[in-house]
Design an enzyme around this catalytic site. Structure first.
Site, mmCIF file in Angstrom:
data_model
loop_
_atom_site.group_PDB
_atom_site.id
_atom_site.type_symbol
_atom_site.label_atom_id
_atom_site.label_comp_id
_atom_site.label_asym_id
_atom_site.label_seq_id
_atom_site.Cartn_x
_atom_site.Cartn_y
_atom_site.Cartn_z
ATOM 1 N N LYS A 86 -98.961 13.953 -5.714
ATOM 2 C CA LYS A 86 -98.748 14.066 -4.267
ATOM 3 C C LYS A 86 -99.916 13.453 -3.503
ATOM 4 O O LYS A 86 -99.735 12.789 -2.476
ATOM 5 C CB LYS A 86 -98.582 15.531 -3.865
ATOM 6 C CG LYS A 86 -97.342 16.205 -4.394
ATOM 7 C CD LYS A 86 -96.083 15.786 -3.670
ATOM 8 C CE LYS A 86 -95.985 16.407 -2.307
ATOM 9 N NZ LYS A 86 -94.616 16.393 -1.756
ATOM 10 N N TYR A 109 -127.869 12.962 3.783
ATOM 11 C CA TYR A 109 -128.233 14.330 3.374
ATOM 12 C C TYR A 109 -129.484 14.725 4.149
ATOM 13 O O TYR A 109 -129.607 14.418 5.332
ATOM 14 C CB TYR A 109 -128.394 14.395 1.850
ATOM 15 C CG TYR A 109 -128.312 15.799 1.322
ATOM 16 C CD1 TYR A 109 -127.213 16.611 1.614
ATOM 17 C CD2 TYR A 109 -129.330 16.319 0.535
ATOM 18 C CE1 TYR A 109 -127.140 17.917 1.146
ATOM 19 C CE2 TYR A 109 -129.258 17.611 0.047
ATOM 20 C CZ TYR A 109 -128.170 18.408 0.365
ATOM 21 O OH TYR A 109 -128.109 19.688 -0.103
#
Length: 419
Positions: A103, A48
């Site tokens: 899925k 970050y």
């Protein structure tokens, strides 16, 4: 206990197991993982601020570098509006979330592709299109799922025009690819050819119309394909057809399913349970092929069909019968091949390459690990084995490679294959 009571008891038990599976020990089926170390202050300064600013600057200068510095190139969105979820219909986008998570599991398990499932509340096809287009920069590909016809055709076409990443409606093309691979093998076993076959397609939604288009691309004759919807045969004299059904209309005197099935070589059912009678099946041509793909109850049940015709090759959508037409044989590996070469789309050439790879694989000796996975001692190309099994490890090698090569050959690949 009667047979129907026993079946109901089994269904209830499975339903309880499914609810526990989804709820425990942590709700849902997917999560995220961190792929870089995050245990020291220095790690965090790279992950970050301030370190993350440098890849931001690099991507701002060259957007293609998002594929190098982020997970975009291995991330697919599975997106629905919830208008055609499984066989349950328009249950809404939120109720479709378990299917979209499922899925995502299959993408990861079979092709190591990361997925976000996205459920969209959209008041119109255009609103859905705009939503997907706006979030598309996040992803390397878009898998559209469980969107009702005819809007699914409009949505996919518009997104393919607007985006430069693969957009693939699995209910259309995934189903069509697996059907085509199995059908070509079944026709050969029955001593028939696609060009000469008379084909009945029962169901004119996403899968039915896409299936017709792909079979025609592979050599089927359009005038020998008879599509059936709730009003009967889709013929050129009808005035109630939308543009998508109009594209599969034929000039014929046949009006009913029974009319169309007479002397037909092939029946492909993508509709609903128990719509085909034994009497209809009896009128088909010698050595017929029946793909009864309605789930969980086929258009005609295998026990019924095989009692009428002993010269039949049959496939269903169920795992407890031979020749399951299962989309998991296709979409994870098709996207794997497309992502590996950073394809701009999944075009017809890539779909045909997947068909041929699946078709060829079914003709080869079956590895011992596949036999073990299914509790079999023998399995070989023939009437009860016209399509590979989902746990065949060779799928990961063969299908992506074929799709990637077709992408390169057709000019839509932007990288050489990396896998």
């Amino acid at each position: 206990m009667t047979d129907s009571e026993h079946s109901a008891s089994l269904d209830a038990d499975l339903n309880r197991q499914a609810l526990d599976f989804h709820a425990l020990p942590r709700p849902g089926k997917i999560g995220t993982e961190v792929t870089k170390p995050a245990v020291t202050q220095h790690d965090l300064s790279l992950a970050y601020t301030p370190g993350v600013a440098e890849p931001v600057r690099q991507i701002h200068a060259d957007p293609d570098l998002a594929y190098r510095y982020t997970n975009k190139g291995n991330l697919v969105a599975v997106i629905t509006d919830g208008t055609a979820v499984l066989g349950l219909g328009n249950v809404g986008s939120l109720a479709g979330k378990p299917v979209m998570e499922g899925k995502a599991v299959l993408f990861k398990r079979f092709a190591d592709i990361d997925c976000f499932d996205i459920e969209v509340n959209a008041e119109s096809p255009q609103a859905f299109i705009d939503t997907v287009a706006r979030i598309a920069p996040t992803f390397g590909g878009i898998n559209l799922e469980d969107i009702a016809a005819p809007h699914c055709f409009e949505i996919e076409h518009a997104l393919r025009e607007r985006l430069d990443i693969p957009v693939f409606h699995d209910d259309q093309h995934g189903t069509a690819i697996i059907i085509a691979a199995g059908l070509l093998n079944a026709l050969e076993l029955q001593g028939k050819t696609l060009a000469e076959a008379q084909i009945v397609v029962l169901g004119a939604g996403a899968a039915g119309i896409a299936g017709v288009r792909l079979l025609v691309a592979l050599g089927a004759q359009p005038e020998r394909i008879f599509c059936i919807d709730r009003q009967g045969v889709i013929h050129s004299a009808r005035t109630d057809l939308n543009p998508y059904k109009r594209s599969v209309a034929v000039e014929t005197e046949q009006r009913t399913l029974a009319d169309a099935m007479r002397d037909a070589d092939v029946l492909i059912g993508v509709s609903g349970p128990d719509l085909v009678t034994p009497e209809m099946l009896a009128t088909m041509a010698p050595r017929p092929i029946v793909f009864a793909l309605s789930n969980p109850v086929p258009e005609i049940r295998p026990a019924v069909a095989l009692a009428v015709r002993d010269d039949l090759i049959m496939a269903t959508g169920r795992s407890d019968y031979p020749n399951q037409i299962n989309n998991v044989l296709g979409f994870p590996f098709i996207f794997r091949g497309a992502l590996d070469v950073r394809a701009a789309c999944i075009n017809e050439a890539m779909q045909i390459a997947a068909v041929e790879a699946l078709r060829t694989l079914a003709r080869e000796p079956v590895p011992p690990e596949v036999l073990a996975a299914y509790g079999l001692t023998d399995l070989r190309f023939g009437p009860d084995y016209i399509i590979p099994k989902p746990f065949d490890p060779r799928l990961r090698e063969r299908v992506p490679a074929a799709v990637a090569q077709a992408a390169r050959d057709s000019g839509v690949a932007r990288l050489p294959a990396t896998h």
